[in-house]
Scaffold this active site. Structure first.
Site: not given
Ligand code: FRU
Length: 469
Positions: A38, A40-41, A57, A100-101, A159-160, A218
């Site tokens: 998978l 993601n970000d 991610q 995380y991001s 976060r992020d 986020e």
């Molecule tokens: C957004 C999120 C971020 C987090 C990351 C975790 O998609 O939820 O807030 O850092 O994905 O994978």
């Protein structure tokens, strides 16, 4: 999981599952996607020492939102990307539930990552640390540990971090949830990356003229373009409207001016950044020649993501194409980067009624359309765009229930630029005034048919494959 067990498991997953992923007919031909597992970000997007770096991610072990690492790609030209060593794995006490991001900066010649160490406890609570890592001589990253603990007054959802340099300081925007469960963006400042001062909240639910606007914001990003300072954010829990904010988690922008002393961000209303079915957690950076680029995750959390057919082929999600941002009449506009034109094969043109247009091979396609609307664009009976005089509507069946779902862009569209890959369609409206990004899962080869009595001009190209090496 400790790195001594996680790394062998990642290697095994990649060796076992990558062939099925790369051979899936829905696997993109020119978009960035995970070789297995998978994605993601986008994270840590930066131009550093002659190369572009894009981290992401990544759960290499499966298609669930677990074991988040930072994968890493590098490119000299924003078109051809190469795999780099995994940058971060969740193997320390302070990031054990996921790296995380976050973002990347050039710290006096050293490529440095600022990311969130996520820690979940057995009782369901969590905490978060903002952490640093520095690139080493083997192109991997050495962790330096946490530099920011949970600020007073906020839950474990902080976060992020997105960090940038301005004058003699570093600045950071950070996504947060306050103790009243309202989503906020925090602004921090530092003289060095180790010692941060929290300046305060600059935007969020109940701030700056916004009413209730979600329980968690986020992935914030902040930059100046033209006369405006833009804040991009992902306000989770913002109310659905009839035709806007229809995704379970939307992505949005604000335009305004920032006073970092108070601090105060004066801004206008919240706008949706992309009106398609899949778009989330975008991040921006500056190119060597000063363009502000954006890349987003062409996915949304918690939707019907796990019903996507690619899961059976051991991979899920892809990035959007890279987009150049511009500020036009106070609006944030997005257009595909000019570099993508190098993917075009021989061009074709058509002028006439939509009904008489030939079917177009949509497998990997760039299509420029000019018309006043009154046209239906049918992508393999799987994704249908209705282009009316004053609006665009996107229709797609639910992967779970089969019922039709819709997304909308409101306004008069006279020009569409459409970029297709094996399982995605990105529609840029009026030179990027609006964008609709969506995944779709057609049988291949996918054909696009145009319908309607309206006149149109079309210019289109098949796009050549361009895979990460
Ligand atoms: C957004 C999120 C971020 C987090 C990351 C975790 O998609 O939820 O807030 O850092 O994905 O994978």
């Amino acid at each position: 999981m400790a790195s001594s067990t996680l790394l062998p498991a990642i290697l095994q997953a990649v060796m076992q599952k990558m062939p099925a992923a790369l051979n899936d007919h829905h696997y993109p031909g020119w978009h960035l996607a995970p070789v297995t597992g998978l994605l993601n970000d986008p994270n840590g997007f930066i131009h550093f020492d002659g190369h572009y770096h894009l981290f992401y991610q990544w759960n290499a072990l499966g298609c669930e939102h677990k074991h988040k690492c930072w994968g890493h790609w590098r490119s000299a030209d924003l078109l051809h990307w190469q795999h780099q060593p995994i940058a971060l794995m969740p193997d320390e006490a302070y990031d054990r539930s996921g790296c995380y991001s976050g973002s990347a900066v050039d710290d006096d010649g050293v490529l440095t990552l600022i990311y969130t160490g996520n820690v979940k406890f057995d009782d369901g609570t969590r905490t978060a640390w903002q952490c640093l890592a520095q690139q080493n001589s083997a192109a991997g990253f050495d962790k330096l540990g946490p530099v920011i603990a949970l600020p007073e007054g906020y839950t474990g959802h902080v976060r992020d971090p997105k960090v940038w340099r301005q004058g003699n300081h570093w600045y950071m925007v950070l996504g947060a949830q306050d103790r009243q469960l309202q989503g906020k963006v925090l602004l921090l400042r530092a003289e060095n990356l180790q010692q941060w001062q929290l300046l305060g909240e600059i935007a969020g639910s109940g701030l700056g003229g916004l009413g209730p606007a979600g329980y968690m914001w986020e992935c914030p990003d902040m930059f100046t373009l033209g006369d405006s300072t833009y804040l991009i954010c992902c306000p989770q829990g913002v109310a659905r409207e009839e035709k806007r904010f229809l995704n379970s988690h939307p992505s949005a922008w604000l335009s305004g001016t920032l006073d970092d002393q108070t601090p105060a961000y004066r801004h206008g209303p919240l706008h949706e950044l992309d009106a398609g079915f899949e778009f989330y957690a975008p991040q921006t950076t500056l190119t060597a020649d000063g363009r502000r680029l954006l890349v987003g995750w062409m996915g949304t959390p918690d939707g019907e993501e796990m019903a996507q057919p690619t899961v059976a082929h051991h991979w899920i999600h892809q990035m959007t194409c890279l987009r150049e941002l511009s500020s036009r009449d106070g609006k944030l506009c997005q257009q595909p980067i000019a570099e993508l034109q190098a993917l075009r094969e021989a061009g074709k043109v058509y002028q006439g009624r939509a009904d008489d247009a030939p079917p177009i091979d949509a497998q990997r396609l760039e299509l420029l359309l000019e018309s006043q609307g009154g046209i239906e664009l049918n992508f393999a009976d799987t994704l249908i765009v209705t282009w009316q005089q004053d609006a665009l509507q996107l229709a797609r069946r639910s992967l779970v229930t089969g019922e039709w779902h819709y997304r909308y862009w409101t306004g008069a569209a006279s020009r569409l630029q459409i970029l297709c890959d094996h399982s995605s369609v990105e529609i840029f409206i009026n030179d990027g005034e609006g964008v609709m990004s969506s995944r779709y899962f057609p049988t291949q080869p996918a054909w696009l048919t145009l319908r309607g009595r309206a006149e149109l001009q079309a210019h289109y190209w098949s796009l050549r494959r361009c895979m990460v090496e």
